[in-house]
Design an enzyme around this catalytic site. Structure first.
Site, PDB file in Angstrom:
ATOM      1  N   ALA A   9       0.337  -1.690   0.188  1.00  0.00           N
ATOM      2  CA  ALA A   9      -0.167  -0.039   0.406  1.00  0.00           C
ATOM      3  C   ALA A   9       0.480   1.232   0.401  1.00  0.00           C
ATOM      4  O   ALA A   9       0.307   2.207   0.187  1.00  0.00           O
ATOM      5  CB  ALA A   9      -0.930  -0.028   1.107  1.00  0.00           C
ATOM      6  N   LEU A  39      -0.300  -0.733   6.841  1.00  0.00           N
ATOM      7  CA  LEU A  39      -1.124   0.603   6.752  1.00  0.00           C
ATOM      8  C   LEU A  39      -0.311   1.649   7.983  1.00  0.00           C
ATOM      9  O   LEU A  39      -0.977   1.679   8.993  1.00  0.00           O
ATOM     10  CB  LEU A  39      -2.938   0.054   7.091  1.00  0.00           C
ATOM     11  CG  LEU A  39      -3.035  -0.495   5.856  1.00  0.00           C
ATOM     12  CD1 LEU A  39      -5.359  -0.595   6.055  1.00  0.00           C
ATOM     13  CD2 LEU A  39      -2.451   0.394   4.509  1.00  0.00           C
ATOM     14  N   THR A 125      18.392  -0.277  -0.856  1.00  0.00           N
ATOM     15  CA  THR A 125      18.373   1.533  -1.165  1.00  0.00           C
ATOM     16  C   THR A 125      19.540   1.120  -1.765  1.00  0.00           C
ATOM     17  O   THR A 125      20.537   1.436  -0.883  1.00  0.00           O
ATOM     18  CB  THR A 125      17.802   2.453  -0.770  1.00  0.00           C
ATOM     19  OG1 THR A 125      18.544   3.865  -0.803  1.00  0.00           O
ATOM     20  CG2 THR A 125      18.249   2.241   0.910  1.00  0.00           C
ATOM     21  N   ASP A 126      20.173   2.455  -2.843  1.00  0.00           N
ATOM     22  CA  ASP A 126      21.671   2.556  -3.113  1.00  0.00           C
ATOM     23  C   ASP A 126      22.361   3.388  -1.560  1.00  0.00           C
ATOM     24  O   ASP A 126      23.259   3.541  -1.272  1.00  0.00           O
ATOM     25  CB  ASP A 126      21.398   4.001  -3.657  1.00  0.00           C
ATOM     26  CG  ASP A 126      20.226   5.418  -4.103  1.00  0.00           C
ATOM     27  OD1 ASP A 126      19.871   5.442  -2.808  1.00  0.00           O
ATOM     28  OD2 ASP A 126      20.524   6.125  -4.550  1.00  0.00           O
ATOM     29  N   GLU A 127      21.244   3.597  -0.460  1.00  0.00           N
ATOM     30  CA  GLU A 127      21.357   4.333   0.657  1.00  0.00           C
ATOM     31  C   GLU A 127      22.575   3.782   1.334  1.00  0.00           C
ATOM     32  O   GLU A 127      23.285   4.396   2.232  1.00  0.00           O
ATOM     33  CB  GLU A 127      20.519   5.449   2.011  1.00  0.00           C
ATOM     34  CG  GLU A 127      20.224   6.415   0.250  1.00  0.00           C
ATOM     35  CD  GLU A 127      18.768   6.977   1.430  1.00  0.00           C
ATOM     36  OE1 GLU A 127      19.254   7.451   2.458  1.00  0.00           O
ATOM     37  OE2 GLU A 127      17.560   7.458   0.348  1.00  0.00           O
ATOM     38  N   TYR A 149      18.646   5.025   8.647  1.00  0.00           N
ATOM     39  CA  TYR A 149      17.377   4.935   8.069  1.00  0.00           C
ATOM     40  C   TYR A 149      17.833   3.810   7.103  1.00  0.00           C
ATOM     41  O   TYR A 149      18.206   2.724   6.687  1.00  0.00           O
ATOM     42  CB  TYR A 149      16.804   5.152   7.120  1.00  0.00           C
ATOM     43  CG  TYR A 149      16.200   4.919   5.736  1.00  0.00           C
ATOM     44  CD1 TYR A 149      15.160   4.188   5.248  1.00  0.00           C
ATOM     45  CD2 TYR A 149      16.889   5.292   4.487  1.00  0.00           C
ATOM     46  CE1 TYR A 149      15.029   3.928   4.173  1.00  0.00           C
ATOM     47  CE2 TYR A 149      16.583   5.388   3.155  1.00  0.00           C
ATOM     48  CZ  TYR A 149      15.554   3.889   3.267  1.00  0.00           C
ATOM     49  OH  TYR A 149      15.006   3.610   1.832  1.00  0.00           O
ATOM     50  N   LYS A 153      18.494  -0.340   6.514  1.00  0.00           N
ATOM     51  CA  LYS A 153      18.551  -1.339   5.833  1.00  0.00           C
ATOM     52  C   LYS A 153      19.941  -1.744   5.200  1.00  0.00           C
ATOM     53  O   LYS A 153      19.192  -2.783   4.556  1.00  0.00           O
ATOM     54  CB  LYS A 153      18.338  -0.049   3.975  1.00  0.00           C
ATOM     55  CG  LYS A 153      16.962   0.647   4.384  1.00  0.00           C
ATOM     56  CD  LYS A 153      15.126  -0.139   4.517  1.00  0.00           C
ATOM     57  CE  LYS A 153      15.639  -1.011   2.298  1.00  0.00           C
ATOM     58  NZ  LYS A 153      13.930  -1.758   2.044  1.00  0.00           N
ATOM     59  N   ASN A 178      16.688   7.163  -6.280  1.00  0.00           N
ATOM     60  CA  ASN A 178      15.971   7.788  -5.397  1.00  0.00           C
ATOM     61  C   ASN A 178      14.554   7.391  -6.657  1.00  0.00           C
ATOM     62  O   ASN A 178      14.475   8.177  -7.799  1.00  0.00           O
ATOM     63  CB  ASN A 178      15.847   9.327  -5.750  1.00  0.00           C
ATOM     64  CG  ASN A 178      16.542   9.937  -4.127  1.00  0.00           C
ATOM     65  OD1 ASN A 178      17.799   9.294  -4.047  1.00  0.00           O
ATOM     66  ND2 ASN A 178      16.223  10.724  -3.042  1.00  0.00           N
TER      67      ASN A 178
END
Ligand code: NAD
Length: 332
Positions: A9, A39, A125-127, A149, A153, A178
């Site tokens: 979602a 949610l 993620t690339d982060e 964050y 990850k 991104n």
């Protein structure tokens, strides 16, 4: 094929499910989807069809082992999008990030192992690579996350890959740049700035705006994830790169132009703590092995995205109102 999609979602997960249900992935027009989502503030049930013959929505937590063990039997694969995804929130409180982005991955992989679901794509993620002044990261680049964050990850990626190595679950990890497009929560840079401009409000630009991000349309991100699901090698990491690089300032100026406003709307605000300067991915592995290249040109995708927010105030005004009081910056 029967798929369990977590975080379905949210912004990217819901695009993935909508494309699948619309027959947008050739060869999988009959795929059935179980959409699992807690949610949280970031999830929106309205991002998915209210009902569809090939969709079952389950309101639940990826950390809930009992639920997963009940749900998973009969599924061929899992695509794992569920995460806490907002860097600025992770700076205020990292606990939910470790719970979902690390504990949730372990919970999911453990449930896959025990129920015999062999194939998992873990979306990352690339982060996780940190920040770099020049060049681009390959899949071999060291992990050097710099926010709660990205650290959560990176830890989740390692847990997922370890379940593959130790228990034979066929895990592939994607690390995407991104992402932008419709249905993205207005806490993130592009929707935050577009909706502010539509409301006649100023744009809170971090620092000097020199931070550089690589941008990809959400449909391209989902296409890449699906290719990895179908043809990616287990145990492998795939960067999803090939996006368009922009400084935050250049992106802001482009959004101002698309919305018919000028730079007087920019308000400089103190920079985010530990703000990564630049991200850039080398996407050649995914391109050469699986033939993925982004198809949505950035300028067109951005203009379409602005139009989507202009045409759907009912979607974002409610979400933005609900987040009011959650002070803090916009995610990039
Ligand atoms: P999002 O915040 O829009 O959506 C996350 C979804 O996960 C929400 O629907 C939320 O309700 C759900 N969720 C959170 N905790 C949960 C839990 N414990 N159990 C079940 N559901 C839970 O995020 P997004 O932008 O769609 O990102 C999806 C994935 O892609 C994330 O893993 C993120 O790290 C990754 N990613 C995002 C970007 C980006 O630019 N948005 C770029 C690269 C990678």
């Amino acid at each position: 094929m029967r798929l369990l999609v977590t975080g379905a979602a949210g912004f990217i997960g819901s695009q993935y499910v909508r494309t699948l249900l619309d027959g947008g992935h050739p060869g999988h027009e009959r795929a059935r989807v179980t959409a699992l989502d807690l949610l949280t503030y970031a999830g929106n049930r309205d991002n998915l069809p209210a009902s569809h013959p090939r969709l079952e929505f389950v309101h639940g937590d990826v950390c809930d082992q009992a639920l997963l063990r009940e749900l998973l039997p009969g599924h061929d694969a899992v695509v794992h999008f569920a995460a806490e995804s907002h860097v600025d929130r992770s700076l205020r409180s990292g606990a939910d990030f470790v719970r979902t982005n690390v504990g949730g991955v372990q919970s999911l992989l453990e449930a896959c192992r025990t129920t015999g679901v062999r194939r998992v794509v873990h979306v990352s993620t690339d982060e996780v690579y940190g920040s770099l002044a020049q060049g681009s990261w390959t899949e071999e680049s060291p992990l050097a996350p710099r926010s709660p964050y990205s650290a959560s990850k990176a830890a989740g990626d390692l847990v997922a890959l370890a379940y593959g190595h130790s228990h034979g679950v066929e895990v592939s990890v994607t690390r995407g740049v991104n992402t932008y497009g419709p249905h993205q929560h207005p806490e993130k840079l592009i929707p935050r700035f577009v909706t502010n401009l539509l409301d006649g409000l100023p744009l809170p630009l971090y620092g000097d705006g020199r931070n550089i991000r690589e941008w990809m349309h959400v449909r391209d991100h989902c296409d890449a994830v699906h290719r990895v699901l179908c043809d990616g090698r287990p145990g492998e990491i795939y960067n999803i790169g090939g996006g368009t690089s922009r400084t935050n300032l250049a992106l802001t100026e482009q959004l101002l132009e698309l919305c018919g406003a000028d730079t007087s709307m920019i308000r400089r605000v103190p920079d985010r703590k530990g703000h990564d300067l630049r991200y850039s991915l080398d996407g050649s592995k995914l391109r050469e092995e699986l033939g993925h290249t982004p198809r949505v040109p950035f300028d067109r995708g951005l203009a379409e995205t602005v139009e989507w927010y202009r045409a759907n105030p009912g979607w974002w005004k409610r979400t933005k109102d609900e987040s009011e009081g959650d002070e803090g910056g916009y995610g990039t």
